[in-house]
Design an enzyme around this catalytic site. Structure first.
Site, PDB file in Angstrom:
ATOM      1  N   GLU A 296     -12.033  -1.957   8.252  1.00 14.12           N
ATOM      2  CA  GLU A 296     -12.154  -0.862   9.207  1.00 14.12           C
ATOM      3  C   GLU A 296     -10.806  -0.531   9.844  1.00 14.12           C
ATOM      4  O   GLU A 296      -9.940  -1.387   9.972  1.00 14.12           O
ATOM      5  CB  GLU A 296     -13.176  -1.204  10.299  1.00 14.12           C
TER       6      GLU A 296
ATOM      7  N   TYR B  74       0.812  -1.219   0.000  1.00 17.30           N
ATOM      8  CA  TYR B  74       0.000   0.000   0.000  1.00 17.30           C
ATOM      9  C   TYR B  74       0.846   1.270   0.000  1.00 17.30           C
ATOM     10  O   TYR B  74       0.621   2.196  -0.785  1.00 17.30           O
ATOM     11  CB  TYR B  74      -0.930  -0.027   1.207  1.00 17.30           C
TER      12      TYR B  74
ATOM     13  N   ASN C  73      -4.568   8.471   9.259  1.00 17.43           N
ATOM     14  CA  ASN C  73      -5.593   7.772  10.049  1.00 17.43           C
ATOM     15  C   ASN C  73      -6.870   8.581  10.249  1.00 17.43           C
ATOM     16  O   ASN C  73      -7.133   9.108  11.333  1.00 17.43           O
ATOM     17  CB  ASN C  73      -5.016   7.392  11.418  1.00 17.43           C
TER      18      ASN C  73
ATOM     19  N   ALA D 143      -8.649   1.433  13.210  1.00 16.20           N
ATOM     20  CA  ALA D 143      -8.694   1.227  14.657  1.00 16.20           C
ATOM     21  C   ALA D 143      -9.820   1.969  15.373  1.00 16.20           C
ATOM     22  O   ALA D 143     -10.528   1.358  16.190  1.00 16.20           O
ATOM     23  CB  ALA D 143      -7.340   1.588  15.274  1.00 16.20           C
TER      24      ALA D 143
ATOM     25  N   GLN E 254       1.358   0.439  20.937  1.00 18.10           N
ATOM     26  CA  GLN E 254       1.685   1.109  19.677  1.00 18.10           C
ATOM     27  C   GLN E 254       0.900   2.424  19.586  1.00 18.10           C
ATOM     28  O   GLN E 254      -0.214   2.518  20.091  1.00 18.10           O
ATOM     29  CB  GLN E 254       1.415   0.208  18.475  1.00 18.10           C
TER      30      GLN E 254
END
Length: 327
Positions: A195, A153, A182, A197, A224
């Protein structure tokens, strides 16, 4: 650049999460000629408007891209085969094939004589060795090189950035590029494997609350870190970058760094529940830490994303809860 009532604005990926919000924003801004294009059947679009020219087209095909862009003055290319970390880590070839979309939509924009072309890139272009610690130094635009992008990606996004640059240099197409960090919010996917996070955590907390099984699976150890940008900020930044003078890619993301455990804390608090956490260390996790350095964005526009994670998650949680209830 000033748009007239006769100027046509094309949005590819319009049936998706960000594309749907962009079309909605263009309508609110009074744009009269909007063409919305997506590969999905229109009944699967997250947002669809009857006063828009809605077309089902696969713009990875040259003829479809030419049809989509015909007569367009402005092209927003948001179309891509993508999803959250679980999708992109397991579908590298499919993600790379989005280069066909980038290639054909760029060519079609040129052939149509478009005056402005926007490309939605990603923070996945950044070099992996800059993202090995949870307490990560915020990523600057120059950190994309020397290149070591997210496999699949990220490499496609970086290549398509370069292609947009060279179309501007060689063919005079005014291209603009944003590196999204994000994006989350209502009217997007929250189940099925694509989906991201925030939506996934909201769904899992809702399911735990409704079912009475007060536990949640978290991918990785939860330490993380990421920054998450609410979709309204994404749309505002997209418009600023599209119409601005910055020709090099710009970060577009929140600078509010949080761990996944912190993210779960916030959603639990919104839901009024505490859950037992089960950590799946074998699940896809991506890089250890990633945050957006917005210095250049602020310098260019005296603006950066400002909607807090708490505020954005409250809106997102409510929408997912109501949508699950309807289903």
């Amino acid at each position: 650049m000033t748009l007239t009532p006769d100027d046509l604005v094309l949005v590819t990926g319009a049936g998706g999460f960000i594309g749907g919000h962009l079309v909605a924003s263009l309508r609110r801004d009074g744009i009269e000629q909007i063409r919305a294009v997506d590969i999905k059947p229109t009944d699967e679009w997250y947002q669809r408007f009857d006063d828009v020219d809605n077309r089902v087209l696969d713009v990875s095909k040259e003829a479809a891209a030419e049809e989509a862009a015909r007569g367009a003055s402005v092209v927003y290319n948001l179309a891509a085969d993508m999803g959250g970390m679980g999708f992109i880590e397991n579908n590298k070839a499919a993600c790379m094939l989005s280069v066909l979309i980038s290639t054909h939509v760029l060519l079609a924009a040129c052939h149509a004589g478009a005056r402005r072309y926007f490309y939605s890139s990603s923070a996945c272009v950044y070099a992996a060795d800059k993202q090995t610690e949870a307490e990560v130094t915020a990523l600057r635009e120059e950190d994309a090189y020397p290149a070591m992008a997210e496999d699949g990606y990220g490499w496609e996004k970086l290549f398509s950035e370069r292609m947009a640059r060279h179309f501007r240099e060689d063919y005079g197409l005014q291209t603009r590029v944003a590196r999204y960090h994000n994006v989350y919010g209502p009217n997007g996917t929250y189940q099925g494997g694509r989906e991201k996070a925030p939506a996934a955590i909201c769904r899992k907390v809702i399911e735990a609350k409704v079912s009475g099984r007060h536990e949640i699976e978290i991918w990785g150890d939860g330490e993380q870190t990421r920054s998450f940008m609410y979709v309204d900020d994404c749309i505002r930044g997209t418009q600023l970058i599209t119409w601005g003078d910055a020709t090099e890619p710009l970060n577009l993301g929140s600078a509010e760094l949080v761990s996944i455990n912190n993210l779960v804390d916030i959603v639990e608090d919104i839901a009024g529940i505490k859950l037992e956490r089960r950590y799946n260390l074998d699940a896809p996790q991506g890089v250890r830490g990633r945050n957006s350095d917005n210095t250049r964005l602020r310098e260019a526009f005296d603006w950066e994303p400002s909607i807090s994670l708490r505020e954005g998650l409250e809106r997102t949680y409510r929408w997912i809860y109501d949508d699950i209830a309807k289903r």
